[in-house]
Design an enzyme around this catalytic site. Structure first.
Site, PDB file in Angstrom:
ATOM      1  N   ASN A 132     -11.056  -2.431  -5.246  1.00  0.00           N
ATOM      2  CA  ASN A 132     -10.318  -1.432  -6.023  1.00  0.00           C
ATOM      3  C   ASN A 132     -11.010  -1.026  -7.331  1.00  0.00           C
ATOM      4  O   ASN A 132     -10.632  -0.026  -7.952  1.00  0.00           O
ATOM      5  CB  ASN A 132      -8.877  -1.900  -6.305  1.00  0.00           C
ATOM      6  CG  ASN A 132      -7.977  -1.869  -5.080  1.00  0.00           C
ATOM      7  OD1 ASN A 132      -7.075  -2.699  -4.924  1.00  0.00           O
ATOM      8  ND2 ASN A 132      -8.189  -0.906  -4.192  1.00  0.00           N
ATOM      9  N   TRP A 133     -12.050  -1.749  -7.738  1.00  0.00           N
ATOM     10  CA  TRP A 133     -12.828  -1.342  -8.918  1.00  0.00           C
ATOM     11  C   TRP A 133     -13.526  -0.006  -8.685  1.00  0.00           C
ATOM     12  O   TRP A 133     -13.967   0.638  -9.628  1.00  0.00           O
ATOM     13  CB  TRP A 133     -13.892  -2.397  -9.259  1.00  0.00           C
ATOM     14  CG  TRP A 133     -13.325  -3.730  -9.616  1.00  0.00           C
ATOM     15  CD1 TRP A 133     -13.287  -4.841  -8.815  1.00  0.00           C
ATOM     16  CD2 TRP A 133     -12.728  -4.136 -10.865  1.00  0.00           C
ATOM     17  NE1 TRP A 133     -12.696  -5.894  -9.474  1.00  0.00           N
ATOM     18  CE2 TRP A 133     -12.346  -5.485 -10.729  1.00  0.00           C
ATOM     19  CE3 TRP A 133     -12.466  -3.474 -12.071  1.00  0.00           C
ATOM     20  CZ2 TRP A 133     -11.731  -6.194 -11.759  1.00  0.00           C
ATOM     21  CZ3 TRP A 133     -11.848  -4.187 -13.095  1.00  0.00           C
ATOM     22  CH2 TRP A 133     -11.490  -5.525 -12.936  1.00  0.00           C
ATOM     23  N   ASP A 151       0.825  -1.208   0.000  1.00  0.00           N
ATOM     24  CA  ASP A 151       0.000   0.000   0.000  1.00  0.00           C
ATOM     25  C   ASP A 151       0.865   1.267   0.000  1.00  0.00           C
ATOM     26  O   ASP A 151       1.985   1.256   0.509  1.00  0.00           O
ATOM     27  CB  ASP A 151      -0.913  -0.020   1.239  1.00  0.00           C
ATOM     28  CG  ASP A 151      -2.070   0.965   1.103  1.00  0.00           C
ATOM     29  OD1 ASP A 151      -2.346   1.424  -0.021  1.00  0.00           O
ATOM     30  OD2 ASP A 151      -2.695   1.275   2.143  1.00  0.00           O
TER      31      ASP A 151
HETATM   32  C1  IPE Z   1      -5.436  -2.705  -0.173  1.00  0.00           C
HETATM   33  O1  IPE Z   1      -5.106  -1.357  -0.311  1.00  0.00           O
HETATM   34  C2  IPE Z   1      -5.404  -3.393  -1.496  1.00  0.00           C
HETATM   35  C3  IPE Z   1      -4.099  -3.538  -2.122  1.00  0.00           C
HETATM   36  C4  IPE Z   1      -2.953  -3.208  -1.608  1.00  0.00           C
HETATM   37  C5  IPE Z   1      -4.122  -4.124  -3.443  1.00  0.00           C
HETATM   38  P1  IPE Z   1      -6.213  -0.221  -0.443  1.00  0.00           P
HETATM   39  O2  IPE Z   1      -5.487   1.055  -0.518  1.00  0.00           O
HETATM   40  O3  IPE Z   1      -7.133  -0.545  -1.561  1.00  0.00           O
HETATM   41  O4  IPE Z   1      -7.017  -0.377   0.918  1.00  0.00           O
HETATM   42  P2  IPE Z   1      -7.890   0.683   1.696  1.00  0.00           P
HETATM   43  O5  IPE Z   1      -8.855   1.266   0.709  1.00  0.00           O
HETATM   44  O6  IPE Z   1      -6.956   1.735   2.214  1.00  0.00           O
HETATM   45  O7  IPE Z   1      -8.529  -0.073   2.797  1.00  0.00           O
HETATM   46  C1  IPE Z   2      -1.711   0.291  -3.280  1.00  0.00           C
HETATM   47  O1  IPE Z   2      -1.459   1.647  -3.308  1.00  0.00           O
HETATM   48  C2  IPE Z   2      -1.931  -0.293  -4.656  1.00  0.00           C
HETATM   49  C3  IPE Z   2      -3.326  -0.669  -4.926  1.00  0.00           C
HETATM   50  C4  IPE Z   2      -4.295  -0.634  -4.069  1.00  0.00           C
HETATM   51  C5  IPE Z   2      -3.616  -1.112  -6.283  1.00  0.00           C
HETATM   52  P1  IPE Z   2      -2.625   2.720  -3.254  1.00  0.00           P
HETATM   53  O2  IPE Z   2      -3.028   3.065  -4.647  1.00  0.00           O
HETATM   54  O3  IPE Z   2      -3.743   2.257  -2.396  1.00  0.00           O
HETATM   55  O4  IPE Z   2      -1.888   3.956  -2.597  1.00  0.00           O
HETATM   56  P2  IPE Z   2      -2.499   4.981  -1.545  1.00  0.00           P
HETATM   57  O5  IPE Z   2      -3.039   4.186  -0.407  1.00  0.00           O
HETATM   58  O6  IPE Z   2      -3.584   5.734  -2.265  1.00  0.00           O
HETATM   59  O7  IPE Z   2      -1.348   5.848  -1.179  1.00  0.00           O
HETATM   60 MG    MG Z   3      -4.127   2.455  -0.412  1.00  0.00          MG
END
Ligand code: IPE
Ligand code: IPE
Ligand code: MG
Length: 244
Positions: free
Chosen positions: A70-71, A22
């Site tokens: 994530n969608w 993340d």
């Molecule tokens: C979790 O991260 C999913 C991945 C790392 C692929 P997110 O950034 O999507 O999670 P939330 O929204 O902060 O809970």
């Molecule tokens: C994790 O990084 C990757 C995915 C969830 C695909 P993020 O895109 O969630 O990064 P932040 O949390 O917005 O910084």
């Molecule tokens: Mg994130």
């Protein structure tokens, strides 16, 4: 020459490490760049981490690449991520094959682009003979979704008379999970300072140790992984029993 991880030497490190990668978006934002810039930087970190595994005694590495939630992101970000996954597989196949990495994907493939599914299938097949490190990539993965899909298949077996309801116990359900061939993770790491699991490996991490660290994923290094593995070796996992 990479050496085998099952050498039985040294302090007990984690055999299975799972990582919630993340912080890519914030990493890019801090540099005034679009979120996808962070995702590309994040994807480049994976190779170093995979390559560090044999020396750390990590046989199984599971990484969270895209969640069922994530969608909800913008169409631009989702499309950019999907194209990044295609590029990652195409670019990394050779190195993964040569370095003895066996790749598997977990998650629901139904919603993914057929071209991506084809690349995933091919990478799994082409690395199926490898055994040094087992890399599992969670793509369109959600723990609740996985348990629901597993339960559906289990119910189908009950309805067809292949399984008796009274035989269903704690050992039964995991056989229907996407992770059925993997051991449970010993250590789950989440980068970027968030202390939540965001629907990752819900069933499997019931007794995992957790590390929530502030580093943003594109800044994560093999040295940091080594430090976390050492911390793990100092912890006493009691599994509900009394400590020694
Ligand atoms: C979790 O991260 C999913 C991945 C790392 C692929 P997110 O950034 O999507 O999670 P939330 O929204 O902060 O809970
Ligand atoms: C994790 O990084 C990757 C995915 C969830 C695909 P993020 O895109 O969630 O990064 P932040 O949390 O917005 O910084
Ligand atoms: Mg994130």
């Amino acid at each position: 020459m990479p050496r085998d991880t099952d050498n039985g030497e040294g302090p007990q490190g984690p055999k299975h490490v799972a990582i919630i990668m993340d912080g890519n978006g914030r990493w890019a934002q801090a540099r005034g760049r679009p979120r996808l810039f962070g995702h590309h930087a994040g994807a480049r970190r994976v190779r170093e981490v995979v390559e560090a595994c044999p020396d750390l005694g990590i046989k199984y590495l599971t990484i969270f690449a895209f969640s069922t939630e994530n969608w909800k992101r913008t169409q631009v970000e989702v499309a950019g991520l999907m194209s990044l996954f295609r590029r990652y597989i195409t670019k990394e196949t050779r190195a993964l094959k040569e370095r003895g990495v066996r790749v598997r994907f977990i998650g629901d493939r139904v919603r993914l682009d057929p071209k991506l599914i084809d690349l995933m299938d091919r990478l799994e097949k082409e690395t199926a003979h490898n055994d040094l490190v087992h890399l599992t990539i969670a793509l369109n993965y959600g723990g609740r979704d996985e348990v629901a899909r597993a339960t559906r298949r289990l119910a189908e077996d009950v309805a067809a008379g292949r399984l008796k309801p009274e035989d269903v116990d704690e050992e039964t359900l995991p056989r229907y999970l996407d992770t059925c061939v993997l051991p449970d993770p010993d250590l789950v790491i989440r980068t970027s300072g968030e202390a939540r699991i965001s629907n990752f490996l819900l069933w499997q991490s019931a007794y995992s140790e957790y590390e929530f660290i502030d580093t943003l994923w594109p800044d994560f290094t093999a040295a940091e992984l080594e430090r976390l593995c050492r911390n793990y070796g100092r912890r006493e996992r009691r599994f509900g029993a009394v400590g020694s």
